[in-house]
Design an enzyme around this catalytic site. Sequence first.
Site, short mmCIF file in Angstrom:
data_model
loop_
_atom_site.label_atom_id
_atom_site.label_comp_id
_atom_site.label_asym_id
_atom_site.label_seq_id
_atom_site.Cartn_x
_atom_site.Cartn_y
_atom_site.Cartn_z
N THR A 1 0.81 -1.23 0.00
CA THR A 1 0.00 0.00 0.00
C THR A 1 0.83 1.27 0.00
O THR A 1 0.31 2.36 -0.11
CB THR A 1 -0.91 0.04 1.24
OG1 THR A 1 -0.16 -0.37 2.36
CG2 THR A 1 -2.10 -0.88 1.06
N HIS B 1 7.71 0.23 6.31
CA HIS B 1 7.95 1.04 7.49
C HIS B 1 8.20 0.13 8.68
O HIS B 1 8.28 -1.09 8.54
CB HIS B 1 6.79 2.01 7.74
CG HIS B 1 5.45 1.34 7.85
ND1 HIS B 1 5.06 0.65 8.97
CD2 HIS B 1 4.44 1.21 6.95
CE1 HIS B 1 3.86 0.15 8.77
NE2 HIS B 1 3.46 0.46 7.56
N HIS C 1 6.50 -3.20 9.41
CA HIS C 1 6.83 -4.41 8.66
C HIS C 1 8.07 -5.10 9.21
O HIS C 1 8.42 -6.18 8.78
CB HIS C 1 7.12 -4.05 7.19
CG HIS C 1 5.96 -3.48 6.46
ND1 HIS C 1 5.92 -2.16 6.07
CD2 HIS C 1 4.80 -4.03 6.06
CE1 HIS C 1 4.78 -1.94 5.43
NE2 HIS C 1 4.09 -3.03 5.43
N LYS D 1 -8.83 -1.27 10.42
CA LYS D 1 -8.94 0.06 9.82
C LYS D 1 -10.32 0.62 10.14
O LYS D 1 -11.30 -0.10 10.09
CB LYS D 1 -8.78 -0.03 8.30
CG LYS D 1 -7.43 -0.52 7.87
CD LYS D 1 -6.38 0.55 8.06
CE LYS D 1 -5.04 0.10 7.55
NZ LYS D 1 -4.56 -1.10 8.24
N ARG E 1 -9.86 1.79 2.85
CA ARG E 1 -8.64 2.30 2.25
C ARG E 1 -8.90 2.83 0.86
O ARG E 1 -9.80 2.41 0.18
CB ARG E 1 -7.66 1.15 2.10
CG ARG E 1 -6.89 0.87 3.32
CD ARG E 1 -5.84 -0.11 2.97
NE ARG E 1 -5.39 -0.78 4.17
CZ ARG E 1 -4.58 -1.80 4.14
NH1 ARG E 1 -4.16 -2.26 2.99
NH2 ARG E 1 -4.18 -2.36 5.24
N GLN F 1 -7.16 -13.97 1.28
CA GLN F 1 -5.95 -14.30 2.02
C GLN F 1 -5.90 -15.80 2.35
O GLN F 1 -4.85 -16.43 2.30
CB GLN F 1 -5.85 -13.47 3.31
CG GLN F 1 -4.53 -13.69 4.02
CD GLN F 1 -4.30 -12.71 5.15
OE1 GLN F 1 -4.85 -11.60 5.15
NE2 GLN F 1 -3.51 -13.09 6.13
N ASP G 1 -2.90 -8.91 14.31
CA ASP G 1 -4.20 -8.50 13.78
C ASP G 1 -4.65 -9.38 12.62
O ASP G 1 -5.77 -9.27 12.14
CB ASP G 1 -4.14 -7.02 13.35
CG ASP G 1 -2.99 -6.76 12.38
OD1 ASP G 1 -2.12 -7.64 12.24
OD2 ASP G 1 -2.96 -5.68 11.78
N LYS H 1 1.39 2.05 19.28
CA LYS H 1 2.20 1.52 18.19
C LYS H 1 3.45 2.35 18.02
O LYS H 1 3.41 3.56 18.04
CB LYS H 1 1.42 1.57 16.88
CG LYS H 1 0.68 0.29 16.57
CD LYS H 1 0.19 0.31 15.14
CE LYS H 1 -0.90 -0.73 14.98
NZ LYS H 1 -1.47 -0.72 13.63
N LYS I 1 5.74 5.50 14.54
CA LYS I 1 5.07 6.68 14.01
C LYS I 1 5.70 7.92 14.65
O LYS I 1 6.02 7.92 15.82
CB LYS I 1 3.59 6.69 14.38
CG LYS I 1 2.82 5.54 13.80
CD LYS I 1 2.22 5.93 12.48
CE LYS I 1 1.26 4.85 12.04
NZ LYS I 1 1.24 4.60 10.65
N THR I 2 5.86 8.93 13.86
CA THR I 2 6.31 10.19 14.43
C THR I 2 5.35 11.26 13.95
O THR I 2 4.44 10.99 13.19
CB THR I 2 7.72 10.57 13.94
OG1 THR I 2 7.61 10.92 12.55
CG2 THR I 2 8.69 9.45 14.14
#
Length: 412
Positions: free
Chosen positions: A40, A45, A48, A82, A86, A171, A192, A227, A230-231
């Site tokens: 995506t 990041h 992963h 989510k 998306r 999946q 998840d 999590k 993230k910044t």
Amino acid sequence: MGVFEELKERGLIAQTTDEEKIRDLLNNQKTTFYIGFDPTADSLHVGHFIPIMVAAHLQRAGHTPIMLFGGGTGMVGDPTGKTDMRKMLSKEEIAHNISCFQKQMSRLVDFSDGKAIMANNADWLSNLNYIEFLRDIGVCFSVNRMLAAECYKQRLERGLSFFEMNYMVMQSYDFLELYRRFGCRLELGGDDQWSNILGGVELIRRKENEEAYGLTMSLLTNSEGKKMGKTEKGAVWLDPEKTTPFDFYQYWRNVGDADVVNCLKILTFVPMKQIEEFANLEGQQMNDAKELLAYEVTKQIHGEEEAEKARSAARAIFGKGADTDNMPSSEIAASDFTNGEIGILDLLVKTKLAPSRAEAKRLVAQGGIAVDGEKVEQPGDVLTAANFEKQDKKYIVIKKGKKVFHKIILVG
RNA sequence: GGAGGAGUUCCAGAGCGGUCAAAUGGGGCAGACUGUAAAUCUGUUGCUUUACGGCUUCGAUGGUCCGAAUCCAUCCUCCUCCA
């Protein structure tokens, strides 16, 4: 100690469908397993990171990873966790993203000599015949059971399209397909993904009458349960173009005390023995552990050279040293000057240290800007070429706040 | 298909004709304290201007009015209930 225990000790395993069987599979056999990635974005990041680390651990133990790219599923998008649907990606975007993923992943996973397999589920999903698929696979899924899954429950409150509902089916089908093609018996995923993985395990049982297994990994969270990765600027990316190795290093250098040991376990190959010693550290010593963490993680992603650079830049900046060689920098030309001078505000904006002049002014007013160690007092202050020239060096160092250092080199 | 409801600045969420660049909280940024930590406290948080001021924002487009985030019309999107 087998690799299963190692993973467990490092806290990488969250849930398993059958712990004993999986232990046997991983400790005593050569197993082909798979992990899926949704293309995506055009860079991996930190989120992963864990799956890739687990894949690397298992590969080192002699197992064969299949890195599955969701070229087909990516066109639907996983609704799990989510809150909103998306956005859909075009085929071209997805293809581009996949190639970026491959490049980054190969730092940690060895793809030579067939030691790991890359697959793209578009290969089998794109050309499915709807009717056949429904008759063959669709009958194996109970909507009632799917809706009972926690991940869908949440979405039911906010809306879930049929389109997205198919994600789990696809999946699960991936797992079946990989079992048929490569004899893949184990699917790994984030915690998840649990219900999606179970779907695949059950599908293989029903279609092939064979046992398959699933294992989920904990999500990377800090001691407050948030999590990580993230910044304020968004995710911490593995792509050096998006997050510079220096910033990447600094992110890990600045994790909270309570998270250092956990991060070392999960994100590095540092032996457990050594990590345990850090667990008892206090105060200032904690910084050594953080430095090791930052260095190791950066090395794994960007290579040893970049890690060295980042470390020495950080040491120089926060220590006493004057080594500015590896500090983030930008260039400025004499032509950027007006009448031989340039305002501090313009300089901050030009180097992107501040997004606007208003913000730059605020920074100065609050005493957050220093040039070569001297605090800038007035927003109207200007710099001339002379400011850049001292001891044969043509640069200045701007400090924004406590941690952001930036070298500006005068050229031309 | 029918009936209602909602779309506000990074997010959540007030405002419902002038005193609104828009309360409050979160987040961010800066300062103090520190260990490049956490917690806490303070300031700040649309753009532009040294400043007075000016400019652009409240789903979109038009309109009413001296004046609109606030009223009207049309459209778009989302949600809830009924089928």
